[in-house]
Design an enzyme around this catalytic site. Structure first.
Site, PDB file in Angstrom:
ATOM      1  N   CYS A 167       5.543   8.090   2.519  1.00 15.75           N
ATOM      2  CA  CYS A 167       4.685   7.213   3.325  1.00 15.75           C
ATOM      3  C   CYS A 167       5.441   6.787   4.579  1.00 15.75           C
ATOM      4  CB  CYS A 167       4.309   5.981   2.506  1.00 15.75           C
ATOM      5  SG  CYS A 167       3.437   4.740   3.484  1.00 15.75           S
TER       6      CYS A 167
ATOM      7  N   CYS B  62      -4.665   3.588  -0.045  1.00 16.04           N
ATOM      8  CA  CYS B  62      -4.165   3.190   1.270  1.00 16.04           C
ATOM      9  C   CYS B  62      -3.936   4.467   2.083  1.00 16.04           C
ATOM     10  CB  CYS B  62      -2.858   2.411   1.132  1.00 16.04           C
ATOM     11  SG  CYS B  62      -1.544   3.405   0.376  1.00 16.04           S
TER      12      CYS B  62
ATOM     13  N   GLU C 273      10.780   4.502  -5.159  1.00 17.21           N
ATOM     14  CA  GLU C 273      10.976   4.058  -3.770  1.00 17.21           C
ATOM     15  C   GLU C 273      12.349   3.412  -3.589  1.00 17.21           C
ATOM     16  OE1 GLU C 273       9.421   0.844  -0.532  1.00 17.21           O
ATOM     17  OE2 GLU C 273       7.933   1.494  -2.005  1.00 17.21           O
TER      18      GLU C 273
ATOM     19  N   CYS D 267       4.149  -3.457   2.900  1.00 10.47           N
ATOM     20  CA  CYS D 267       3.185  -2.753   3.751  1.00 10.47           C
ATOM     21  C   CYS D 267       1.866  -3.511   3.848  1.00 10.47           C
ATOM     22  CB  CYS D 267       2.996  -1.317   3.256  1.00 10.47           C
ATOM     23  SG  CYS D 267       1.775  -1.128   1.959  1.00 10.47           S
TER      24      CYS D 267
ATOM     25  N   SER E 176       2.510   1.892 -11.647  1.00  7.38           N
ATOM     26  CA  SER E 176       2.254   1.587 -10.233  1.00  7.38           C
ATOM     27  C   SER E 176       2.694   0.155  -9.937  1.00  7.38           C
ATOM     28  CB  SER E 176       0.762   1.754  -9.934  1.00  7.38           C
ATOM     29  OG  SER E 176       0.421   1.102  -8.733  1.00  7.38           O
TER      30      SER E 176
END
Length: 316
Positions: A101, A17, A131, A200, A228
Site C-alpha cells: 500500500c 480501502c 506490516e 491511514c 485483520s
C-alpha cells in the site's frame, strides 16, 4: 409469522480501502498478463474470501520467497516486505510486483529518511504483524525498536534519547496510538514524529464511522478476518464508544443469533480488507430474521485511488 422490527445502522465508510483495492487488482492484472500460476508472498490482504477467490483464478499463496520458482512472477502483499525480500528476488532475476500500500510505503520512506539523519526509530505496532515486520526490515537490525503499549515506552532501551524518531503501523486504533505517542513525547522530549499522521485515512475514517453508530445500536458487527488488525481495532472502538455487544464475523454464518436475542437495533461495518459482498450477505441474513429498516450513517466520503505499478499497464 410477522418478523420483529430491526433498525440496521450501516456505517460508511466501510470495507475496501484504496490500498486493498489496488492490491487485489494487481494480482488480477498479473494473472491476465502472465497467466497462471502467479505466486503471492503472504495473503495479499487479510481476508479468506478474497484470498480463496484469487486462488481459484490461479494465484498461489506462499509464506516465503524460497517457495517460488524463478521463472514465475511473484507479488508482495499490501502489508509491505523487508528490504531483503526484493533484494533476493533481484538476485534470482525474478519478475516481481510490489503491491505494498502506498501509505505503508510512505512509512518506509519516512523511516529511511530519519535513519539517514542518524536517528534511531521507535515503531508503534503489533509484534509479528506483516506490516510491522516489513517496516522494521527497512533498516539494519537494532535501528527500529518496537513498542506495543504505553507500558513498553517506560522500558524501551534506546541508544541516545536525543536522537529518536517514531513511526506507527497504519492500521492501529487512533485513540490507543495517541496515548503511546504522548508517553513517548513525555519520556523523550526531542523525539521526532511524522510530518503527517501515519495511521491511514481509511483506518481513521472507519473508526470515526463506528464511533458514530456504536452508541445508537444494541449490538455491532464488524465484517472482517480475525487476523485483520484494522478489523479487530473496529471491535475495540465500538466497545469503547458504548456498544454493549461488539463482535467480529467473517461472514453471515458466523453470526451468533442467540447472543442477539431481543435486540431492536444493530450496527454493521466492515474492515478495510472485507468485500462488500460479505456485508450484503450479513444484511440479507438479518432480513431473513427481522423486518429490517436500513439507516446509512455516513461520516466521510472517500475518493482516493492508487495507480497499479507501470509494469502491469504495459503489454506483455
Amino acid at each position: 409469522m410477522t418478523k420483529p422490527p430491526l433498525t440496521l445502522y450501516l456505517a460508511a465508510p466501510r470495507g475496501f480501502c484504496a490500498g486493498v483495492d489496488r492490491a487485489i487488482k494487481i494480482v488480477e492484472m498479473a494473472l491476465q498478463k502472465w497467466g497462471a500460476p502467479v505466486y503471492v508472498r503472504h495473503e495479499i490482504v487479510h481476508n479468506k474470501f478474497v484470498v480463496d477467490g484469487l486462488r481459484a483464478k490461479g494465484a498461489v499463496f506462499v509464506e516465503e520467497l524460497d517457495e517460488c520458482p524463478d521463472d514465475r512472477p511473484v507479488i508482495f502483499s499490501a502489508h509491505g516486505v523487508p528490504k531483503s525480500v526484493p533484494a533476493t528476488a533481484d538476485r534470482r532475476e525474478m519478475i516481481y510486483v510490489d503491491a505494498t500500500c502506498p501509505l505503508v510505503s510512505k512509512v518506509h520512506v519516512e523511516a529511511q529518511r530519519h535513519s539517514d539523519n542518524g536517528l534511531q526509530m521507535i515503531m508503534i505496532g503489533h509484534k509479528g504483524h506483516p506490516e510491522t515486520i516489513g517496516t522494521i526490515g527497512q533498516l539494519p537490525e537494532g535501528e527500529v525498536l518496537l513498542v506495543e503499549t504505553v507500558e513498553d515506552v517506560a522500558t524501551v532501551q534506546v541508544r541516545d534519547p536525543d536522537q529518536l524518531a517514531f513511526v506507527t503501523q497504519t492500521t492501529l486504533s487512533v485513540d490507543d496510538t495517541k496515548d503511546i505517542i504522548a508517553a513517548l513525547e513525555e519520556r523523550f522530549p526531542k523525539i521526532v514524529g511524522p510530518h503527517k499522521e501515519d495511521i491511514c485515512y481509511a483506518t481513521t475514517n472507519r473508526q470515526e464511522a463506528v464511533k458514530a453508530v456504536a452508541p445508537k445500536a444494541d449490538a455491532l458487527l464488524v465484517v472482517g478476518a480475525p487476523n485483520s488488525s484494522n478489523s479487530r481495532r473496529l471491535v475495540e472502538v465500538a466497545s469503547r464508544a458504548g456498544c454493549n455487544y461488539a463482535q467480529l464475523v467473517q461472514r453471515a454464518s458466523d453470526i451468533d443469533w442467540r447472543a442477539l436475542e431481543g435486540i431492536s437495533s444493530i450496527a454493521i461495518t466492515a474492515g478495510a480488507s472485507a468485500p462488500e459482498v460479505l456485508v450484503n450477505e450479513v444484511i440479507d441474513a438479518f432480513s431473513d430474521h427481522y423486518d429490517v429498516t436500513v439507516d446509512l450513517v455516513e461520516t466521510a466520503v472517500e475518493n482516493v485511488e492508487f495507480k497499479v505499478p507501470r509494469v502491469l499497464r504495459q503489454p506483455a
